[in-house]
Design an enzyme around this catalytic site. Structure first.
Site, short mmCIF file in Angstrom:
data_model
loop_
_atom_site.label_atom_id
_atom_site.label_comp_id
_atom_site.label_asym_id
_atom_site.label_seq_id
_atom_site.Cartn_x
_atom_site.Cartn_y
_atom_site.Cartn_z
N HIS A 154 0.81 -1.22 0.00
CA HIS A 154 0.00 0.00 0.00
C HIS A 154 0.84 1.27 0.00
O HIS A 154 0.31 2.36 -0.20
CB HIS A 154 -0.93 0.03 1.22
CG HIS A 154 -1.95 -1.07 1.22
ND1 HIS A 154 -2.89 -1.22 0.22
CD2 HIS A 154 -2.17 -2.09 2.09
CE1 HIS A 154 -3.65 -2.28 0.49
NE2 HIS A 154 -3.23 -2.83 1.61
N ASP A 277 -4.91 -12.90 3.32
CA ASP A 277 -6.11 -12.32 3.91
C ASP A 277 -7.38 -12.51 3.09
O ASP A 277 -8.44 -12.00 3.46
CB ASP A 277 -5.90 -10.84 4.29
CG ASP A 277 -5.17 -10.03 3.24
OD1 ASP A 277 -4.96 -10.54 2.13
OD2 ASP A 277 -4.80 -8.88 3.55
N1 Q9C Z 1 -10.08 -2.36 11.36
C1 Q9C Z 1 -2.74 -5.15 4.19
O1 Q9C Z 1 -3.36 -6.20 4.17
N2 Q9C Z 1 -8.30 -1.57 7.21
N3 Q9C Z 1 -3.28 -4.00 4.62
C2 Q9C Z 1 -8.46 -2.21 8.46
C3 Q9C Z 1 -10.03 -3.11 10.14
C4 Q9C Z 1 -6.92 -1.47 6.78
C5 Q9C Z 1 -4.65 -3.96 5.02
C6 Q9C Z 1 -9.88 -2.20 8.92
C7 Q9C Z 1 -6.49 -2.69 6.04
C8 Q9C Z 1 -5.06 -2.62 5.56
C9 Q9C Z 1 -1.31 -5.13 3.78
ZN ZN Z 2 -4.31 -7.09 2.66
#
Ligand code: Q9C
Ligand code: ZN
Length: 344
Positions: A154, A277
């Site tokens: 990101h 994920d």
């Molecule tokens: N509280 C990667 O998988 N949003 N980044 C989280 C949950 C952010 C994911 C919401 C997600 C970032 C590398």
């Molecule tokens: Zn991710």
């Protein structure tokens, strides 16, 4: 398969994230790394630590002012137990002069705290990715994996976000591009906005991402199908967004389309930004992939017949993230204990 580790990952321990105004415990924790490493060890993989990175290496892709912000903010937090997270986001970042505005000029969300150990951990991750790329570029192995956290895909040229600070996959691709065209295949459930951004005008680095529809999933502002590149890079970015709750039946055709595009590009090297994920047990991904499908993914990438560098991105279920990574990597490249002489 060579597995290059980030020995400094545990220096970065996020205190919390702020999700739509509400502080919540962080998902991106050191235990993720430990879980992956334990699963790989059980599969017979061997590990090597990344050597230090030349200090100027991240500057090939990241802004000097941004790198100084990460380095100096981490240094200023040493011994304090504190952290820095933005609360305002200046629309004209150049006008951000004071400390509070500058935090938001260098970050695009409220999930990505800088702590005292962030710079060291991020630099160690970039080192692991660059070392993995170096091994593959030199022909020492056909496949190498950077076992690291925090993630990287990101991170943009001048902004952190999505738990990412330095774009490890992009740095690996940049290291490899001297040897021919490079395709980056992003399999994390979240769109690899940073990697897309860094190569958006580049025709020699194809970026392809399979991810949850950003209309409803982080990063929300990028990853739509109509983002196809710009200038000479037009046609060299492909986004394949999937609806929430997608399982194997939805992933298979999307991954096939991604691999078809990668194959048609005839890359000399492939970089996979790997996330676990999209697994059914992941607490934030919202997809429905079983562990066994990650082996299918690894085999499908292997079938390209191209040398591959893998960077570890997301995957937040501590009970399954290791099994997913091990399944993917074991199917992608042979488990090799050390310095393989042939295909790895
Ligand atoms: N509280 C990667 O998988 N949003 N980044 C989280 C949950 C952010 C994911 C919401 C997600 C970032 C590398
Ligand atoms: Zn991710």
């Amino acid at each position: 398969m060579r597995v290059v580790c980030n020995p400094s990952h545990a220096a970065h321990v996020p205190p919390h994230e702020v999700d739509n105004g509400t502080p919540t415990p962080p998902w991106e924790v050191p235990g993720r790394y430990d879980a992956i490493r334990a699963a790989l060890a059980a599969h017979g993989f061997a590990f090597e630590d990344a050597p230090d990175l030349p200090a100027d290496a991240p500057a090939r892709l990241h802004d000097a002012g941004y790198l100084a912000h990460l380095r100096d903010t981490s240094a200023a937090l040493a011994g304090t137990g504190g952290w820095v997270m933005p609360s305002v986001f200046p629309f004209t970042p150049g006008a951000a002069r004071g400390e509070v505005a500058r935090r938001g000029a260098f970050c695009f969300d409220t999930f990505t705290a800088i702590t005292a150990g962030t710079w060291a951990a991020a630099l160690g991750g970039a080192a692991a990715a660059c070392r993995a790329a170096e091994l593959v570029a030199a022909g020492e192995t056909r496949t190498a994996y950077a076992l690291t956290r925090p993630p990287g895909h990101h991170a943009e040229r001048g902004r952190c976000g999505g738990y990412s600070f330095l774009n490890n996959a992009a740095l690996a691709a940049d290291r490899l591009r001297g040897g021919g065209p490079v395709a980056v295949l992003d399999l994390d459930v979240h769109h690899g906005n940073g990697t897309q951004h860094l190569f958006y005008d580049a025709p020699d680095v194809l970026t392809v991402s399979v991810h949850g529809d950003p209309a409803g999933l982080f990063p929300y502002f990028s990853g739509f199908a109509d983002e196809t590149g710009t200038g000479r890079g037009l046609g060299f970015n492909l986004n394949l967004p999937l609806p929430p709750g997608t399982g194997v039946d939805g992933y298979r055709p999307a991954v096939a389309a991604a691999l078809e595009r990668v194959g048609r590009f005839r890359p000399a090297f492939v970089v996979v930004a790997f996330g676990a994920d999209a697994h059914e047990a992941d607490p934030i991904g919202g997809m429905r992939l079983p562990t066994a499908y990650f082996a299918e993914l690894g085999a499908a990438v292997r079938a390209l017949g191209v040398p591959v560098v893998v960077t570890q991105e997301g995957g937040y279920d501590l009970a399954t993230v290791g099994a997913c990574a091990a399944a993917f990597l074991a199917a992608l490249g042979d488990v090799a204990s050390r310095a393989p002489s042939g295909a790895g």
